[in-house]
Scaffold this active site. Structure first.
Site, short mmCIF file in Angstrom:
data_model
loop_
_atom_site.label_atom_id
_atom_site.label_comp_id
_atom_site.label_asym_id
_atom_site.label_seq_id
_atom_site.Cartn_x
_atom_site.Cartn_y
_atom_site.Cartn_z
N GLU A 3 -6.96 -113.83 -41.61
CA GLU A 3 -7.77 -114.85 -40.94
C GLU A 3 -9.24 -114.61 -41.23
OE1 GLU A 3 -6.43 -114.28 -36.95
OE2 GLU A 3 -4.56 -115.37 -37.28
N ASP A 55 1.14 -112.08 -34.23
CA ASP A 55 2.43 -112.77 -34.15
C ASP A 55 3.57 -111.99 -34.80
OD1 ASP A 55 1.34 -114.97 -32.82
OD2 ASP A 55 0.79 -115.94 -34.70
#
Length: 421
Positions: free
Chosen positions: A149, A165
């Site tokens: 990210e 996640d």
């Protein structure tokens, strides 16, 4: 499959805070308009690698994708039910090779990397449906993939690997600044992927989080919240610890000092019934939190929802981090303790414990607010010249050249979790 998605990055809101903080001194752009991102394949695997740069133009809020040359294109409207998105994959590097992508300024998003198969994305009238391989029926569940990210704007680059996640493809992130210094994070120890997998398989009650493909090889390890959502983990696992930690403050006071650069800002919590109530230094009540569920802790949401303010949000993220690390009942000034104090006891976030334990520098994004006390696998440079993602071996020796470790930037970037709605 979820039918609707939003990109939710605290970087967008943090950018607003940062701008307000320096309102008297207009921001000056630094770094190139197109930042080279070098993706190096030291994975030792033979499959083709496919790359995707997806995200939000933070000036307009439009979702879109970036091609290898750095051009941003907004997504066309999709349908209901979701319609397949066009193939916007970029050919990744072969074994031992490097592919260079260009990242334009004002983009906040993800770099996906998949092995063998291309990922399947879908569009709705509201935006992009991202892969959710923990969900039943997701067409990407059998594909080996992962993501990093990032946000790149006038204040520089933030780039992190994420295990919020799931834990799947070992990779390290890096950034090189104008002075030539390279900062790196996210590198696994030699054999670290196998150690995380074996550790969870051997931890009572956690083996369901390990997900294998049709050939028996491990595709990913799910974070506990995702595993619980699909019935692979006890949905109430953390409840006994939460009750123990909440009850600890019926007879003593919890002090929360959420800002490392402002130690004078303190909030004081006591539990009354089901609620933990906080006052400021004047005795005024400023926040109240109902006892959270296990799901609330895994997601740092619900009863622990952290708004983008300067009081409730910082207290919430501090509580959530302490509950993940099972320090809340033992340390009554939070954030508190160090890495050696985290994840003690039989009931704790063993997923995050094992991921951190197997990182070279001990830093990882094991949950949404793992940046509390700068435990996250994040690199930042205010004047970057290039960035890197290195796909590292799935087993055996590490393959990332040693560089200068990145410093803590906790006060600027509290959370990079992108959420599917």
């Amino acid at each position: 499959m979820r039918t609707r998605t939003k990109w939710l990055s605290a970087l967008a809101s943090l950018a607003a805070i940062a701008s307000a903080a320096v309102a008297t001194t207009p921001a000056q752009a630094v770094g190139p308009e197109l930042l080279p991102l070098n993706v190096t394949n030291n994975s030792g695997r033979s499959e083709a690698v496919h790359l995707y740069v997806l995200g939000t133009d933070i000036r307009s809020g439009r979702l879109g994708y970036v091609n290898q040359a750095g051009a941003f294109t907004p997504w066309s409207p999709g349908g209901n039910p979701p319609t397949p998105a066009p193939d916007v994959s970029i050919d990744g590097p072969g074994a031992g090779g490097t592919a260079t992508l260009q990242v334009p300024r004002f983009i906040s998003g993800r770099v996906y990397m998949s092995f063998g198969e291309k990922l399947k994305f879908f569009l709705t009238p509201d935006g992009l449906v991202q892969p959710a391989p923990w969900a039943g029926g997701d067409p990407n569940s059998g594909i080996l993939f992962d993501w990093s990210e990032f946000t790149y704007n006038d204040a520089g680059l933030w780039l992190n690997s994420s295990q919020v996640d799931m834990f799947a493809v070992p990779h390290a992130v890096s950034v090189t600044g104008a002075g030539g210094e390279t900062k790196k994070a996210g590198e696994l120890k030699a054999g670290g992927r196998d150690a995380v997998i074996d550790g969870l398989r051997n931890q009572a009650g956690w083996s369901g989080a390990v997900v294998s493909g049709s050939d028996g090889s491990v595709l990913r390890v799910l974070a506990p919240g995702k595993a619980a959502d699909v019935g692979k983990f006890d949905a109430n696992y953390l409840d006994p610890y939460i009750a123990q930690a909440w009850n600890a403050y019926t007879g003593k006071t919890l002090t929360v000092q959420p800002f490392g650069d402002r130690p004078d800002v303190k909030y004081f919590g006591r539990t009354s019934g089901n609620n933990m109530n906080f006052t400021d230094s004047t005795g005024k009540q400023v926040a109240s939190f109902a006892k959270p569920s296990t799901s609330n802790v895994w997601g740092c949401d619900g009863a622990l929802q952290a708004p983008n303010d300067q009081v409730v949000g910082p207290i919430a993220r501090t509580l959530c981090a302490a509950l993940h690390r099972t320090t809340l009942d033992r340390i009554d000034v939070q954030p508190g303790g160090g890495a050696g104090d985290f994840y003690q006891g039989s009931i704790t976030n063993h997923y995050s414990r094992l991921v951190h334990q197997n990182m070279v520098d001990g830093r990882a994004y094991g949950f949404a607010f793992d940046d509390v006390q700068a435990q996250e696998s994040l690199v930042h440079d205010g004047d970057p010249r290039s960035a890197g993602i290195t796909l590292t071996p799935f087993s055996g020796a590490a393959a990332v050249a040693p560089v200068v470790s990145s410093g803590a930037v906790e006060s600027y970037v509290p959370n990079w979790n992108f959420v599917l709605n």
